[in-house]
Scaffold this motif. Structure first.
Motif, PDB file in Angstrom:
ATOM      1  N   ARG A  99       2.433   1.601  -3.561  1.00  0.00           N
ATOM      2  CA  ARG A  99       1.527   1.936  -4.656  1.00  0.00           C
ATOM      3  C   ARG A  99       0.799   3.265  -4.479  1.00  0.00           C
ATOM      4  O   ARG A  99       0.282   3.820  -5.431  1.00  0.00           O
ATOM      5  CB  ARG A  99       0.506   0.807  -4.834  1.00  0.00           C
ATOM      6  CG  ARG A  99       1.125  -0.447  -5.424  1.00  0.00           C
ATOM      7  CD  ARG A  99       0.191  -1.062  -6.438  1.00  0.00           C
ATOM      8  NE  ARG A  99       0.221  -2.515  -6.346  1.00  0.00           N
ATOM      9  CZ  ARG A  99      -0.828  -3.299  -6.480  1.00  0.00           C
ATOM     10  NH1 ARG A  99      -2.032  -2.776  -6.670  1.00  0.00           N
ATOM     11  NH2 ARG A  99      -0.692  -4.601  -6.409  1.00  0.00           N
ATOM     12  N   THR A 100       0.722   3.749  -3.232  1.00  0.00           N
ATOM     13  CA  THR A 100       0.055   5.045  -3.037  1.00  0.00           C
ATOM     14  C   THR A 100       1.085   6.160  -2.848  1.00  0.00           C
ATOM     15  O   THR A 100       0.725   7.270  -2.441  1.00  0.00           O
ATOM     16  CB  THR A 100      -0.873   5.029  -1.806  1.00  0.00           C
ATOM     17  OG1 THR A 100      -0.080   4.777  -0.632  1.00  0.00           O
ATOM     18  CG2 THR A 100      -1.963   3.983  -1.917  1.00  0.00           C
ATOM     19  N   LYS A 120      -0.899   6.359   1.790  1.00  0.00           N
ATOM     20  CA  LYS A 120      -1.732   5.482   2.628  1.00  0.00           C
ATOM     21  C   LYS A 120      -0.897   4.320   3.153  1.00  0.00           C
ATOM     22  O   LYS A 120       0.175   4.014   2.616  1.00  0.00           O
ATOM     23  CB  LYS A 120      -2.895   4.905   1.802  1.00  0.00           C
ATOM     24  CG  LYS A 120      -3.868   5.928   1.259  1.00  0.00           C
ATOM     25  CD  LYS A 120      -4.819   6.390   2.327  1.00  0.00           C
ATOM     26  CE  LYS A 120      -5.789   7.422   1.742  1.00  0.00           C
ATOM     27  NZ  LYS A 120      -6.583   8.066   2.790  1.00  0.00           N
ATOM     28  N   LEU A 160      -6.886   1.124  -4.156  1.00  0.00           N
ATOM     29  CA  LEU A 160      -6.100   0.184  -4.960  1.00  0.00           C
ATOM     30  C   LEU A 160      -6.903  -1.065  -5.283  1.00  0.00           C
ATOM     31  O   LEU A 160      -7.801  -1.448  -4.542  1.00  0.00           O
ATOM     32  CB  LEU A 160      -4.842  -0.249  -4.186  1.00  0.00           C
ATOM     33  CG  LEU A 160      -3.843   0.841  -3.786  1.00  0.00           C
ATOM     34  CD1 LEU A 160      -2.777   0.247  -2.871  1.00  0.00           C
ATOM     35  CD2 LEU A 160      -3.208   1.464  -5.027  1.00  0.00           C
ATOM     36  N   THR A 176      -7.738   2.489   0.324  1.00  0.00           N
ATOM     37  CA  THR A 176      -6.493   2.807  -0.393  1.00  0.00           C
ATOM     38  C   THR A 176      -6.732   3.193  -1.848  1.00  0.00           C
ATOM     39  O   THR A 176      -5.841   3.744  -2.489  1.00  0.00           O
ATOM     40  CB  THR A 176      -5.563   1.583  -0.392  1.00  0.00           C
ATOM     41  OG1 THR A 176      -6.221   0.496  -1.064  1.00  0.00           O
ATOM     42  CG2 THR A 176      -5.223   1.151   1.034  1.00  0.00           C
ATOM     43  N   ILE A 200       0.847  -1.208   0.000  1.00  0.00           N
ATOM     44  CA  ILE A 200       0.000   0.000   0.000  1.00  0.00           C
ATOM     45  C   ILE A 200       0.878   1.252   0.000  1.00  0.00           C
ATOM     46  O   ILE A 200       0.649   2.211  -0.739  1.00  0.00           O
ATOM     47  CB  ILE A 200      -0.948   0.009   1.222  1.00  0.00           C
ATOM     48  CG1 ILE A 200      -1.951  -1.146   1.129  1.00  0.00           C
ATOM     49  CG2 ILE A 200      -1.695   1.335   1.310  1.00  0.00           C
ATOM     50  CD1 ILE A 200      -2.785  -1.346   2.407  1.00  0.00           C
TER      51      ILE A 200
END
Ligand code: ZN
Length: 627
Positions: A405-406, A410, A445, A443, A402
């Protein structure tokens, strides 16, 4: 309905015989005949324990006259119809010294409501009272005994025998009770009174305990933010000799068992492994106050404790809690990064040592806890994976994914806080698909592939890659370098010790690929690992090794005997199976690289160093930031 429609009275009536006498009185019993039952399991420990097996006898009376009572199944009793208040009295044998059971002797008493308090069918949603009585012994014997519990008093003075109350049956059985002579440590966390009660001999540094426990509890309170959901909290700690370890979580308290040597003393320096382990246990049980006691899986919330309640989510409740227990120690400054990575490496090692990780998924491990993890046998390392340890690694992998990818906007922290607001504050159960959906929502995602692999799959998690982005290097070795191979469950690997003085690049030490335990000095195979040298040769769990190539082997010299051989060599192993002597031709193999070491990567770039600093820094929820 008055608030005393159901009343209990518990008396440690015969400490020497380990007997509690427990009475349950119902003011307005069911006119058709009142039914009562005892739980078959205790929340937090997923095994059918049939607490009714410790009930020695039960009788019933109303207005001084006996009322017929009979059992209708293993844990249920039914009384004949009667008008007035009905009292059922039981004698309960209590000699299980564990956080899940009941224990009474002349030194102390301890009980969980699940073992002693009858559920009054149809009345279990009503408030109830319980009177906790002192032992009736000769004057002087029990004069100094006190009571420690998170139950609300209803007349009893703090620490004293007398009346306590609960909102309903579920509340009643969620407050274990300790009686006896013990040490109390009182401390306040963000204004909420806390205490730790230590039973058993110890020389603990109480000021140190109070200080460090305050740090941990306040950290978790601030992590979730909002006002903390408790107005009091009690740690009941049973201090025992070597090997004691365990805990069970409750809403306002937890029961812990620890080894005397885990507690800090005046001689304890800044930190040591044993005390870090104790603080990790405290941190674990306290985190549960949110995660599993208030954020609850729907399945467990619904259960009446009369049968198994399988859920695929135990990895969320135990695995994520296991991730945050030690993480909170480093984030709050109680341990340093080096020690934290060593602890995390040990968790990973436990997972890498279980071949069952390629057989059972986290989801399956959770669901089958009742019949597998809690009933582990000699094949456990080949058949199962722990939702605690692999669950903690899945939480780590998810957290790092997380963050990556953020762009660090997050983390899993945000998911946990959302889980708290959505399911904890509102007390709405978490459905089987709820965690994954919420993680995606919070998130933004798409995480299905991750959960398919990490939770429902049996391939290893991509830990090395995930840790690289936070500047941590992940290496797997066969566990040498002068240290014993990881020990688990009181068994040590046969290859664990020996005369190897720690040359990292010495020839690999030959292995039987077994876990060996000592029995009267002999080397007995505890586990025979799947696909390994011993299994291929036909050796089996329970076999007692006698000789290798005609030379006697014992538990003490097995490693040295093996070290004198070479990988790939075939040796003759003699062993007793039961009382029959057998001979096996074993082709020795190279040891498996299943010991994980995590260290800060000195070559990491600035971005990775910054990501690691952010990951290991304190994290606070709304309203939780320190002033
Ligand atoms: Zn736990």
């Amino acid at each position: 309905m008055t608030e005393t429609a159901v009343q209990y009275r518990i008396t440690p009536s015969d400490p020497a015989a380990h007997l509690f006498t427990v009475a349950c009185t119902v003011t307005d019993p069911d006119p058709a005949g009142q039914r009562f039952s005892l739980p078959v399991w205790i929340p937090g420990s997923y095994l059918v324990r049939d607490f009714a097996r410790h009930v020695l006898c039960a009788s019933a009376s109303s207005a001084g006259a006996a009322v017929a009572i009979r059992k209708t199944d293993k844990s249920t009793w039914a009384c004949d119809p009667c008008d007035g208040p009905l009292t059922v009295t039981m004698e309960v044998y209590a000699y299980d010294l564990s956080v899940r059971g009941c224990h009474l002797d002349t030194t102390h008493g301890y009980f969980n409501g699940t073992g002693v308090f009858l559920r009054v069918e149809g009345r279990d949603a009503q408030p109830c009272r319980v009177v906790i009585e002192a032992p009736p012994g000769a004057a002087g014997d029990f004069d100094n005994w006190q009571v420690a519990t998170s139950l609300r008093t209803a007349g009893a003075v703090y620490g004293g025998f007398g009346a306590y109350e609960a909102d309903d049956y579920d509340d009643l059985i969620d407050h274990p009770v300790e009686i006896g002579v013990f040490t109390r440590v009182n401390f306040s966390c963000l204004g909420v009174p806390h205490e730790m009660v230590l039973t058993g001999q110890h020389r603990a540094d109480l000021d140190r305990l109070a200080r460090d426990l305050t740090t941990i509890c306040e950290y978790h309170m601030r992590f979730f933010g909002d006002p903390p959901p408790i107005d009091r909290y009690v740690f009941l700690v049973m201090v025992v000799g070597e090997g004691g370890y365990g805990g069970l979580e409750h809403r306002y308290s937890s029961s812990l068992m620890c080894s005397r040597d885990d507690l800090p003393t005046a001689a304890t320096g800044t930190m040591n492994d044993a005390y870090a382990r104790f603080l990790g246990l405290v941190s674990h049980e306290y985190f549960h106050l949110w995660n599993v006691k208030r954020i609850r899986p729907e399945v467990l919330k619904r259960s009446r404790l009369d049968a198994e309640a399988p859920t695929t989510l135990l990895w969320v409740f135990e695995g994520i809690t296991s991730y945050y227990d030690d993480l909170a120690l480093v984030r709050s400054g109680l341990i340093d990064t080096r020690r934290y990575l060593r602890l995390l490496g040990k968790t990973a090692t436990r997972v890498y040592k279980s071949r069952g990780r390629h057989v059972q998924s986290l989801s399956q491990s959770s669901f089958d806890a009742w019949i597998k993890l809690y009933k582990a046998d000699e094949n456990a390392p080949n058949a199962i994976v722990s939702y605690y340890t692999k669950g903690a690694l899945a939480a780590l992998a998810l957290d790092l994914l997380i963050r990556e990818r953020t762009g660090a906007a997050k983390s899993l922290d945000d998911v946990m806080r959302a889980l708290w607001r959505r399911h904890g504050v509102t007390d709405s159960g978490l459905g089987e698909a709820g965690f994954e959906a919420l993680a995606e929502e919070v998130t933004g995602l798409e995480l299905k592939d991750f959960f398919d692999a990490a939770v429902r799959g049996t391939d290893d998690l991509p830990l090395a890659e995930a840790l690289k982005q936070v500047g941590v290097s992940h290496t797997l070795t066969d566990g040498r370098k002068g240290q014993a191979q990881g020990k688990g469950k009181g068994q040590s690997k046969g290859q664990g010790k020996g005369n190897n003085s720690g040359q990292a690049d010495a020839a690999p030490r030959p292995s039987l690929d077994v876990v060996v335990k000592a029995r009267n000095g002999a080397a007995v195979l505890g586990n025979v690992l799947r696909g390994g040298a011993a299994e291929r040769a036909g050796l089996a769990p329970g076999d007692e090794l006698v000789a290798i190539d005609s030379l006697r082997v014992t538990h003490a010299n097995l490693s040295a005997r093996l070290a004198a051989c070479a990988v790939g060599e075939t040796v003759t192993v003699e062993a007793f199976r039961r009382d029959e002597l057998m001979e096996f031709a074993v082709e020795l193999q190279a040891p498996v690289k299943d010991t994980c070491k995590l260290t800060v990567d000195d070559e990491a770039d600035a971005a990775a160093d910054a990501a690691r600093a952010a990951w290991l820094a304190p994290s606070y929820g709304a309203g939780g930031e320190p002033d």
